[in-house]
Scaffold this motif. Structure first.
Motif, PDB file in Angstrom:
ATOM      1  N   PRO A 132      37.475  33.167  22.162  1.00  0.00           N
ATOM      2  CA  PRO A 132      38.310  34.362  22.378  1.00  0.00           C
ATOM      3  C   PRO A 132      37.470  35.606  22.701  1.00  0.00           C
ATOM      4  O   PRO A 132      37.817  36.390  23.584  1.00  0.00           O
ATOM      5  CB  PRO A 132      39.063  34.537  21.059  1.00  0.00           C
ATOM      6  N   PHE A 133      36.363  35.767  22.006  1.00  0.00           N
ATOM      7  CA  PHE A 133      35.464  36.892  22.266  1.00  0.00           C
ATOM      8  C   PHE A 133      34.829  36.742  23.653  1.00  0.00           C
ATOM      9  O   PHE A 133      34.707  37.714  24.402  1.00  0.00           O
ATOM     10  CB  PHE A 133      34.390  36.961  21.174  1.00  0.00           C
ATOM     11  N   ALA A 134      34.450  35.528  23.996  1.00  0.00           N
ATOM     12  CA  ALA A 134      33.862  35.268  25.315  1.00  0.00           C
ATOM     13  C   ALA A 134      34.866  35.576  26.423  1.00  0.00           C
ATOM     14  O   ALA A 134      34.502  36.131  27.465  1.00  0.00           O
ATOM     15  CB  ALA A 134      33.394  33.814  25.415  1.00  0.00           C
ATOM     16  N   GLN A 135      36.128  35.235  26.207  1.00  0.00           N
ATOM     17  CA  GLN A 135      37.149  35.493  27.221  1.00  0.00           C
ATOM     18  C   GLN A 135      37.350  36.989  27.446  1.00  0.00           C
ATOM     19  O   GLN A 135      37.487  37.438  28.584  1.00  0.00           O
ATOM     20  CB  GLN A 135      38.462  34.825  26.822  1.00  0.00           C
ATOM     21  N   ILE A 136      37.337  37.760  26.381  1.00  0.00           N
ATOM     22  CA  ILE A 136      37.484  39.219  26.503  1.00  0.00           C
ATOM     23  C   ILE A 136      36.289  39.813  27.240  1.00  0.00           C
ATOM     24  O   ILE A 136      36.453  40.611  28.175  1.00  0.00           O
ATOM     25  CB  ILE A 136      37.652  39.865  25.106  1.00  0.00           C
ATOM     26  N   LEU A 137      35.086  39.429  26.830  1.00  0.00           N
ATOM     27  CA  LEU A 137      33.877  39.960  27.480  1.00  0.00           C
ATOM     28  C   LEU A 137      33.784  39.513  28.936  1.00  0.00           C
ATOM     29  O   LEU A 137      33.356  40.285  29.799  1.00  0.00           O
ATOM     30  CB  LEU A 137      32.631  39.541  26.707  1.00  0.00           C
ATOM     31  N   ALA A 138      34.188  38.287  29.212  1.00  0.00           N
ATOM     32  CA  ALA A 138      34.162  37.799  30.592  1.00  0.00           C
ATOM     33  C   ALA A 138      35.125  38.596  31.465  1.00  0.00           C
ATOM     34  O   ALA A 138      34.801  38.936  32.612  1.00  0.00           O
ATOM     35  CB  ALA A 138      34.518  36.315  30.639  1.00  0.00           C
ATOM     36  N   ALA A 139      36.292  38.926  30.934  1.00  0.00           N
ATOM     37  CA  ALA A 139      37.261  39.714  31.700  1.00  0.00           C
ATOM     38  C   ALA A 139      36.731  41.118  31.978  1.00  0.00           C
ATOM     39  O   ALA A 139      36.860  41.627  33.099  1.00  0.00           O
ATOM     40  CB  ALA A 139      38.588  39.785  30.950  1.00  0.00           C
ATOM     41  N   ILE A 140      36.112  41.739  30.983  1.00  0.00           N
ATOM     42  CA  ILE A 140      35.539  43.081  31.175  1.00  0.00           C
ATOM     43  C   ILE A 140      34.421  43.035  32.208  1.00  0.00           C
ATOM     44  O   ILE A 140      34.376  43.851  33.138  1.00  0.00           O
ATOM     45  CB  ILE A 140      35.022  43.651  29.830  1.00  0.00           C
ATOM     46  N   ALA A 141      33.509  42.079  32.050  1.00  0.00           N
ATOM     47  CA  ALA A 141      32.373  41.971  32.979  1.00  0.00           C
ATOM     48  C   ALA A 141      32.849  41.670  34.394  1.00  0.00           C
ATOM     49  O   ALA A 141      32.345  42.246  35.364  1.00  0.00           O
ATOM     50  CB  ALA A 141      31.399  40.893  32.495  1.00  0.00           C
ATOM     51  N   ALA A 142      33.823  40.774  34.530  1.00  0.00           N
ATOM     52  CA  ALA A 142      34.343  40.433  35.856  1.00  0.00           C
ATOM     53  C   ALA A 142      35.003  41.641  36.514  1.00  0.00           C
ATOM     54  O   ALA A 142      34.824  41.869  37.717  1.00  0.00           O
ATOM     55  CB  ALA A 142      35.338  39.280  35.747  1.00  0.00           C
ATOM     56  N   LEU A 143      35.737  42.416  35.735  1.00  0.00           N
ATOM     57  CA  LEU A 143      36.363  43.620  36.271  1.00  0.00           C
ATOM     58  C   LEU A 143      35.307  44.604  36.774  1.00  0.00           C
ATOM     59  O   LEU A 143      35.444  45.177  37.863  1.00  0.00           O
ATOM     60  CB  LEU A 143      37.255  44.282  35.222  1.00  0.00           C
ATOM     61  N   LEU A 144      34.241  44.774  36.011  1.00  0.00           N
ATOM     62  CA  LEU A 144      33.165  45.679  36.447  1.00  0.00           C
ATOM     63  C   LEU A 144      32.474  45.151  37.710  1.00  0.00           C
ATOM     64  O   LEU A 144      32.145  45.939  38.605  1.00  0.00           O
ATOM     65  CB  LEU A 144      32.158  45.892  35.322  1.00  0.00           C
ATOM     66  N   PHE A 145      32.271  43.837  37.794  1.00  0.00           N
ATOM     67  CA  PHE A 145      31.693  43.269  39.022  1.00  0.00           C
ATOM     68  C   PHE A 145      32.626  43.511  40.211  1.00  0.00           C
ATOM     69  O   PHE A 145      32.165  43.826  41.307  1.00  0.00           O
ATOM     70  CB  PHE A 145      31.435  41.767  38.875  1.00  0.00           C
ATOM     71  N   LEU A 146      33.910  43.358  39.988  1.00  0.00           N
ATOM     72  CA  LEU A 146      34.875  43.593  41.067  1.00  0.00           C
ATOM     73  C   LEU A 146      34.845  45.054  41.520  1.00  0.00           C
ATOM     74  O   LEU A 146      34.805  45.338  42.720  1.00  0.00           O
ATOM     75  CB  LEU A 146      36.280  43.199  40.603  1.00  0.00           C
ATOM     76  N   ILE A 147      34.815  45.967  40.568  1.00  0.00           N
ATOM     77  CA  ILE A 147      34.794  47.397  40.913  1.00  0.00           C
ATOM     78  C   ILE A 147      33.521  47.754  41.675  1.00  0.00           C
ATOM     79  O   ILE A 147      33.570  48.451  42.697  1.00  0.00           O
ATOM     80  CB  ILE A 147      34.938  48.263  39.644  1.00  0.00           C
ATOM     81  N   VAL A 148      32.380  47.267  41.212  1.00  0.00           N
ATOM     82  CA  VAL A 148      31.124  47.611  41.896  1.00  0.00           C
ATOM     83  C   VAL A 148      31.057  46.943  43.265  1.00  0.00           C
ATOM     84  O   VAL A 148      30.544  47.531  44.226  1.00  0.00           O
ATOM     85  CB  VAL A 148      29.883  47.296  41.035  1.00  0.00           C
ATOM     86  N   SER A 149      31.616  45.747  43.396  1.00  0.00           N
ATOM     87  CA  SER A 149      31.580  45.104  44.716  1.00  0.00           C
ATOM     88  C   SER A 149      32.477  45.850  45.702  1.00  0.00           C
ATOM     89  O   SER A 149      32.117  46.003  46.878  1.00  0.00           O
ATOM     90  CB  SER A 149      31.942  43.625  44.631  1.00  0.00           C
ATOM     91  N   ILE A 150      33.629  46.329  45.256  1.00  0.00           N
ATOM     92  CA  ILE A 150      34.489  47.128  46.140  1.00  0.00           C
ATOM     93  C   ILE A 150      33.783  48.420  46.530  1.00  0.00           C
ATOM     94  O   ILE A 150      33.784  48.817  47.707  1.00  0.00           O
ATOM     95  CB  ILE A 150      35.850  47.411  45.457  1.00  0.00           C
ATOM     96  N   ALA A 151      33.149  49.069  45.560  1.00  0.00           N
ATOM     97  CA  ALA A 151      32.422  50.315  45.854  1.00  0.00           C
ATOM     98  C   ALA A 151      31.285  50.066  46.844  1.00  0.00           C
ATOM     99  O   ALA A 151      31.059  50.872  47.759  1.00  0.00           O
ATOM    100  CB  ALA A 151      31.885  50.921  44.557  1.00  0.00           C
ATOM    101  N   LYS A 152      30.579  48.955  46.676  1.00  0.00           N
ATOM    102  CA  LYS A 152      29.467  48.640  47.590  1.00  0.00           C
ATOM    103  C   LYS A 152      29.976  48.420  49.008  1.00  0.00           C
ATOM    104  O   LYS A 152      29.374  48.907  49.962  1.00  0.00           O
ATOM    105  CB  LYS A 152      28.718  47.376  47.130  1.00  0.00           C
ATOM    106  N   TRP A 153      31.068  47.684  49.171  1.00  0.00           N
ATOM    107  CA  TRP A 153      31.572  47.381  50.512  1.00  0.00           C
ATOM    108  C   TRP A 153      32.204  48.590  51.189  1.00  0.00           C
ATOM    109  O   TRP A 153      32.334  48.610  52.412  1.00  0.00           O
ATOM    110  CB  TRP A 153      32.555  46.210  50.477  1.00  0.00           C
TER     111      TRP A 153
END
Length: 169
Positions: A132-153
Motif C-alpha cells: 500500500p505504501f509502495a502504491q502511494i509513492l509510485a503514484a506520486i513519483a509517476a505524477l511528478l515524472f508525467l509533469i516534468v515530461s510535459i514541461a520538457k516537451w
C-alpha cells in the motif's frame, strides 16, 4: 544544464539525444506507476530502459555529475544482470531521481526536489513488501515524472543543449 538564452547550432545527433532524454521521462511515468502491481518484472525492465535513455543522453555541463548519474544506471543494470534486480532498480532510481532534482531548477515544479526521496521510499517499500505504501509513492513519483515530461516537451529542444563550450569533456 542549458542556458535558454543561447541557441546552439544543433546537428541531427543533438536533436536525437534531446528527444531520447525526454522520452526517458515519458517512459519513467508508467513504468514507476506499475512497479507495485508488477509480478513478472516488466515494469522494472521499463524503469531500466527509461533510466538508460536519460543517462545515455545527458546534457550536463559538469563531468563529475554527468558520470555519477550515468554510472548509477549502468551499475544498476549490471546488478540486475547478475540477479540483483532490486539493487539494480535502486541504480535506475538514483539516476531518475537525480535528474528530477536537476530539472527542478528549470521548472520549479512543487515536489520535484523530493522525487529522489519518493523513489528511495518506493524502493524500500518494494524491498520490504509494503505494497500500500509502495502504491502511494509510485503514484506520486509517476505524477511528478508525467509533469516534468510535459514541461520538457513544451520547451524548445535547444534549451536542453545550451552553450556547448561549457561542457567538461
Amino acid at each position: 544544464m542549458a542556458d535558454p538564452h543561447i541557441k546552439p547550432e544543433m546537428d541531427w545527433l543533438d536533436y536525437l539525444s534531446v528527444c531520447v532524454y525526454r522520452m526517458g521521462f515519458v517512459l519513467a511515468a508508467p513504468s514507476v506507476l506499475l512497479l507495485p502491481w508488477d509480478t513478472v518484472y516488466p515494469a522494472q525492465k521499463m524503469c531500466f530502459v527509461a533510466a538508460i535513455m536519460c543517462a545515455s543522453c545527458l546534457h550536463i555541463y559538469m563531468k563529475p555529475f554527468r558520470l555519477l548519474l550515468q554510472a548509477a544506471t549502468w551499475g544498476g543494470l549490471g546488478c540486475a544482470l547478475f540477479g540483483f534486480e532490486l539493487f539494480g532498480l535502486g541504480g535506475a532510481f538514483i539516476t531518475l531521481g537525480g535528474l528530477c532534482y536537476k530539472e527542478y531548477f528549470c521548472f520549479r515544479v512543487p515536489g520535484l526536489p523530493l522525487q529522489p526521496l519518493f523513489l528511495a521510499g518506493l524502493w524500500f517499500a518494494l524491498a520490504l513488501g509494503i505494497l500500500p505504501f509502495a502504491q502511494i509513492l509510485a503514484a506520486i513519483a509517476a505524477l511528478l515524472f508525467l509533469i516534468v515530461s510535459i514541461a520538457k516537451w513544451r520547451m524548445p529542444l535547444h534549451f536542453d543543449i545550451g552553450d556547448k563550450s561549457k561542457y567538461v569533456v
